[in-house]
Write a protein that holds these residues in place. Structure first.
Motif, PDB file in Angstrom:
ATOM      1  N   SER A  97       0.829  -1.204   0.000  1.00 37.99           N
ATOM      2  CA  SER A  97       0.000   0.000   0.000  1.00 37.99           C
ATOM      3  C   SER A  97       0.865   1.257   0.000  1.00 37.99           C
ATOM      4  CB  SER A  97      -0.929  -0.013   1.215  1.00 37.99           C
ATOM      5  OG  SER A  97      -0.193  -0.192   2.409  1.00 37.99           O
ATOM      6  N   LEU A  98       1.928   1.250   0.765  1.00 41.45           N
ATOM      7  CA  LEU A  98       2.818   2.410   0.826  1.00 41.45           C
ATOM      8  C   LEU A  98       3.506   2.634  -0.514  1.00 41.45           C
ATOM      9  CD1 LEU A  98       4.209   4.526   2.775  1.00 41.45           C
ATOM     10  CD2 LEU A  98       6.069   2.868   2.928  1.00 41.45           C
ATOM     11  N   LEU A 148       1.963   6.471  -7.253  1.00 45.45           N
ATOM     12  CA  LEU A 148       0.944   7.429  -7.670  1.00 45.45           C
ATOM     13  C   LEU A 148       1.469   8.854  -7.572  1.00 45.45           C
ATOM     14  CD1 LEU A 148      -2.071   7.641  -8.537  1.00 45.45           C
ATOM     15  CD2 LEU A 148      -2.616   7.912  -6.107  1.00 45.45           C
ATOM     16  N   GLU A 149       2.271   9.113  -6.550  1.00 50.12           N
ATOM     17  CA  GLU A 149       2.823  10.449  -6.352  1.00 50.12           C
ATOM     18  C   GLU A 149       4.018  10.730  -7.257  1.00 50.12           C
ATOM     19  OE1 GLU A 149       1.515  10.278  -1.638  1.00 50.12           O
ATOM     20  OE2 GLU A 149       3.640  10.306  -2.178  1.00 50.12           O
ATOM     21  N   SER A 150       4.699   9.688  -7.721  1.00 52.34           N
ATOM     22  CA  SER A 150       5.852   9.820  -8.620  1.00 52.34           C
ATOM     23  C   SER A 150       5.568   8.983  -9.859  1.00 52.34           C
ATOM     24  CB  SER A 150       7.133   9.346  -7.928  1.00 52.34           C
ATOM     25  OG  SER A 150       7.368  10.069  -6.734  1.00 52.34           O
ATOM     26  N   PRO A 151       4.937   9.550 -10.897  1.00 53.16           N
ATOM     27  CA  PRO A 151       4.452   8.754 -12.027  1.00 53.16           C
ATOM     28  C   PRO A 151       5.509   7.907 -12.720  1.00 53.16           C
ATOM     29  CG  PRO A 151       3.501  10.951 -12.074  1.00 53.16           C
ATOM     30  CD  PRO A 151       4.537  10.960 -10.989  1.00 53.16           C
ATOM     31  N   GLY A 152       6.781   8.272 -12.616  1.00 52.20           N
ATOM     32  CA  GLY A 152       7.815   7.464 -13.257  1.00 52.20           C
ATOM     33  C   GLY A 152       8.206   6.226 -12.479  1.00 52.20           C
ATOM     34  N   LEU A 153       7.708   6.097 -11.261  1.00 51.34           N
ATOM     35  CA  LEU A 153       8.071   4.963 -10.409  1.00 51.34           C
ATOM     36  C   LEU A 153       7.220   3.748 -10.759  1.00 51.34           C
ATOM     37  CD1 LEU A 153       9.582   3.760  -7.973  1.00 51.34           C
ATOM     38  CD2 LEU A 153       7.833   4.780  -6.491  1.00 51.34           C
ATOM     39  N   GLY A 177      -7.734   5.084  15.926  1.00 55.44           N
ATOM     40  CA  GLY A 177      -6.728   5.286  14.899  1.00 55.44           C
ATOM     41  C   GLY A 177      -6.454   6.757  14.681  1.00 55.44           C
ATOM     42  N   LEU A 178      -5.378   7.015  13.975  1.00 53.98           N
ATOM     43  CA  LEU A 178      -4.944   8.369  13.663  1.00 53.98           C
ATOM     44  C   LEU A 178      -4.953   8.539  12.154  1.00 53.98           C
ATOM     45  CD1 LEU A 178      -3.591  11.095  14.510  1.00 53.98           C
ATOM     46  CD2 LEU A 178      -1.389   9.900  14.284  1.00 53.98           C
ATOM     47  N   VAL A 179      -5.520   9.640  11.680  1.00 50.86           N
ATOM     48  CA  VAL A 179      -5.494   9.968  10.253  1.00 50.86           C
ATOM     49  C   VAL A 179      -4.547  11.147  10.050  1.00 50.86           C
ATOM     50  CG1 VAL A 179      -6.817  10.707   8.244  1.00 50.86           C
ATOM     51  CG2 VAL A 179      -7.857   9.180   9.921  1.00 50.86           C
ATOM     52  N   ALA A 180      -3.568  10.960   9.179  1.00 51.33           N
ATOM     53  CA  ALA A 180      -2.652  12.036   8.823  1.00 51.33           C
ATOM     54  C   ALA A 180      -2.118  11.752   7.430  1.00 51.33           C
ATOM     55  CB  ALA A 180      -1.501  12.141   9.834  1.00 51.33           C
ATOM     56  N   GLY A 181      -1.865  12.809   6.680  1.00 49.48           N
ATOM     57  CA  GLY A 181      -1.405  12.654   5.312  1.00 49.48           C
ATOM     58  C   GLY A 181      -0.036  13.271   5.094  1.00 49.48           C
ATOM     59  N   GLY A 182       0.498  13.017   3.913  1.00 44.42           N
ATOM     60  CA  GLY A 182       1.791  13.558   3.520  1.00 44.42           C
ATOM     61  C   GLY A 182       2.406  12.686   2.452  1.00 44.42           C
ATOM     62  N   PRO A 183       3.213  13.258   1.567  1.00 45.53           N
ATOM     63  CA  PRO A 183       3.822  12.460   0.500  1.00 45.53           C
ATOM     64  C   PRO A 183       4.782  11.426   1.056  1.00 45.53           C
ATOM     65  CG  PRO A 183       4.723  14.690   0.534  1.00 45.53           C
ATOM     66  CD  PRO A 183       3.584  14.677   1.497  1.00 45.53           C
ATOM     67  N   ALA A 239      -5.877   1.070   2.064  1.00 43.32           N
ATOM     68  CA  ALA A 239      -5.001  -0.101   2.105  1.00 43.32           C
ATOM     69  C   ALA A 239      -5.070  -0.902   0.817  1.00 43.32           C
ATOM     70  CB  ALA A 239      -5.373  -0.990   3.290  1.00 43.32           C
ATOM     71  N   ARG A 240      -6.081  -0.645  -0.007  1.00 38.53           N
ATOM     72  CA  ARG A 240      -6.297  -1.392  -1.249  1.00 38.53           C
ATOM     73  C   ARG A 240      -6.018  -0.565  -2.490  1.00 38.53           C
ATOM     74  NH1 ARG A 240      -6.901  -6.831   0.023  1.00 38.53           N
ATOM     75  NH2 ARG A 240      -8.337  -7.070   1.782  1.00 38.53           N
ATOM     76  N   VAL A 241      -6.490   0.687  -2.483  1.00 36.25           N
ATOM     77  CA  VAL A 241      -6.349   1.585  -3.633  1.00 36.25           C
ATOM     78  C   VAL A 241      -5.508   2.779  -3.197  1.00 36.25           C
ATOM     79  CG1 VAL A 241      -7.580   3.006  -5.314  1.00 36.25           C
ATOM     80  CG2 VAL A 241      -8.605   0.871  -4.502  1.00 36.25           C
ATOM     81  N   PRO A 242      -4.422   3.070  -3.915  1.00 32.39           N
ATOM     82  CA  PRO A 242      -3.555   4.169  -3.467  1.00 32.39           C
ATOM     83  C   PRO A 242      -4.226   5.521  -3.611  1.00 32.39           C
ATOM     84  CG  PRO A 242      -2.855   3.373  -5.622  1.00 32.39           C
ATOM     85  CD  PRO A 242      -3.907   2.427  -5.139  1.00 32.39           C
ATOM     86  N   HIS A 243      -3.948   6.388  -2.639  1.00 33.87           N
ATOM     87  CA  HIS A 243      -4.409   7.763  -2.681  1.00 33.87           C
ATOM     88  C   HIS A 243      -3.214   8.667  -2.382  1.00 33.87           C
ATOM     89  CE1 HIS A 243      -8.212   5.652  -2.130  1.00 33.87           C
ATOM     90  NE2 HIS A 243      -8.842   6.744  -2.482  1.00 33.87           N
ATOM     91  N   ARG A 244      -3.109   9.747  -3.128  1.00 35.32           N
ATOM     92  CA  ARG A 244      -2.025  10.688  -2.892  1.00 35.32           C
ATOM     93  C   ARG A 244      -2.064  11.199  -1.454  1.00 35.32           C
ATOM     94  NH1 ARG A 244      -3.260  11.694  -8.281  1.00 35.32           N
ATOM     95  NH2 ARG A 244      -1.444  11.642  -9.679  1.00 35.32           N
ATOM     96  N   GLN A 245      -0.916  11.318  -0.872  1.00 35.90           N
ATOM     97  CA  GLN A 245      -0.737  11.842   0.482  1.00 35.90           C
ATOM     98  C   GLN A 245      -1.177  10.872   1.575  1.00 35.90           C
ATOM     99  OE1 GLN A 245       0.406  15.308   0.958  1.00 35.90           O
ATOM    100  NE2 GLN A 245       0.807  15.183  -1.231  1.00 35.90           N
TER     101      GLN A 245
END
Length: 418
Positions: A100-101, A107-112, A258-264, A307-313
């Motif tokens: 998932s990570l 998704l955040e780095s399209p060339g990866l 749980g804790l929700v927090a985002g970031g690249p 955990a299944r579908v990636p989301h930015r941040q």
């Protein structure tokens, strides 16, 4: 609350779909750089044996059967090195997770380019190279002990028809972790009012810290007999001491903490990942360690579709929920009479951290259909009617109607109700 309102929530289960591919003969080799949790790991050794100096450069992160704290640094290092060099990134593991990570990083780095392989048996380097070139970008391929390869296929599932937990009758105790949060309070209210349970709300937040509206909801629950316990779920001694004060055996656990927090992902540190999963994963472990497994009849843990579908941040949050799924299903083996479900929810509207962060409208713009509060709580009651026993423990993905992000579009044509 009409049980028919659960039709406003779509539910899916992952079922293994066989992967057929041409033979491995003539498959171009890789020039591997290996990051391994254990240098002596047989998968790492297989990659080194298959290494060819003239092959395509690739980075492999090799993890074991369970996620360890040191694995966070390996995953982040692999993503950083692959992004910087343009190399393909491959995760090989036997149950530790981490896909998932890395999918969020891609998704955040399209060339990866990321491939995730989970194996239950020995796999040689040629076979690994073949699977890497076969896999689709969002895949996690599973290799069984007999060599069979599958990927998850998402199938609609009808939740059990009758709401309300079977064993949590009036006088039965249900423990709600994160019980003073928006979803925890609503879940406790529904369990008390509709299912006749006696809720025990466990939270690190003290009642005096609540804002006015949740404080009013809590007072209604207390007037109906709910008990509030304050403890840090990441502290096993504090959890054990708090649960010693629970009146009667705990028959059901709804784990909302749980804790929700985002970031690249590129700016995420290992300690950030550890913090995100502390209450979700470690908290569940501490709660179950303090309870009598023979008394438990229902366990529902609140995970996330991230955990299944990636989301930015949201890569770190997705990983926390992926590891929550692994921990829940692993613990189910020691709960002989318990119905165990990992509820991997889409974003909620009407309550919950995404609602409080005002992220629901953004989710709608991304094509996600939020789970509305009333049908979501009806779905929770139905999940508590899941068949008991470790053999039936399962993850269930739940979204609002009209969600275009799940199932992934490539999978929609194969889905049929089960």
């Amino acid at each position: 609350m009409d049980s028919d309102s659960a039709t406003a929530v779509r539910a899916f289960r992952p079922l293994p779909a066989p992967v057929s591919a041409p033979g491995a003969d003539g498959c171009p080799p890789f020039r591997w750089s290996v990051l391994a949790a254990s240098p002596a790991d047989s998968l790492a050794a297989a990659l080194r044996h298959a290494h060819r100096p003239d092959g395509e450069p690739a980075i492999a992160v090799v993890l074991g059967t369970a996620h360890r704290p040191d694995d966070d640094a390996l995953l982040l290092e692999g993503a950083a090195r692959a992004t910087a060099t343009g190399r393909r990134l491959v995760l090989l593991h036997r149950g530790a997770g981490g896909g998932s990570l890395l999918r969020a990083a891609a998704l955040e780095s399209p060339g990866l380019r990321v491939t995730v392989l989970q194996t239950a048996g020995p796999v040689d380097g040629t076979r690994i190279a073949h699977l890497v070139r076969t896999a689709r970008p969002v895949d996690e391929l599973h290799v069984a002990a007999d060599g069979t390869v599958t990927r998850d296929d998402w199938r609609p599932v009808t939740l059990p028809a009758r709401p309300g937990p079977a064993a949590a009758r009036p006088g039965g105790t249900v423990l709600v972790t994160g019980g003073l949060g928006g979803l925890g309070l609503r879940a406790a209210g529904v369990l008390s009012r509709v299912a006749g349970c006696r809720p025990v709300l466990l939270d690190v937040t003290a009642p005096a810290e609540l804002r006015r509206r949740p404080a009013v909801l809590l007072e209604r629950l207390r007037a109906a007999g709910a008990v509030v316990l304050t403890a840090d779920l990441t502290d096993p001694r504090a959890v054990a001491a708090a649960l010693e004060r629970v009146p009667g055996p705990v028959r059901a656990v709804v784990h909302c903490a749980g804790l929700v927090a985002g970031g690249p992902v590129a700016r995420t540190r290992p300690e950030d990942l550890a913090r995100l999963r502390a209450a979700k994963v470690n908290g569940l472990r501490h709660v179950l360690d303090a309870l009598d497994p023979a008394e438990l009849r229902q366990l529902v843990t609140f995970g996330s579709i991230t955990a299944r579908v990636p989301h930015r941040q949201m890569g770190g949050y997705g990983l926390a929920n992926e590891l929550l799924r692994h921990e829940t299903l692993r613990r189910a083996a020691a709960l002989p009479h318990c119905a165990t479900v990992v509820a991997e929810w889409s974003v909620w509207s009407g309550a919950g951290q995404a609602h409080e962060m005002r992220a629901v409208d953004q989710a709608r713009r991304m094509g996600m259909a939020p789970v509305a509060l009333a049908p979501g709580m009806t779905a929770l009651l139905r999940l508590l009617r899941w068949p008991p026993g470790p053999a039936h423990a399962a993850p269930v993905i739940l979204t609002g109607p009209g969600d275009v992000t799940f199932p992934p579009p490539a999978d929609c044509a194969r889905n049929s109700p089960t």
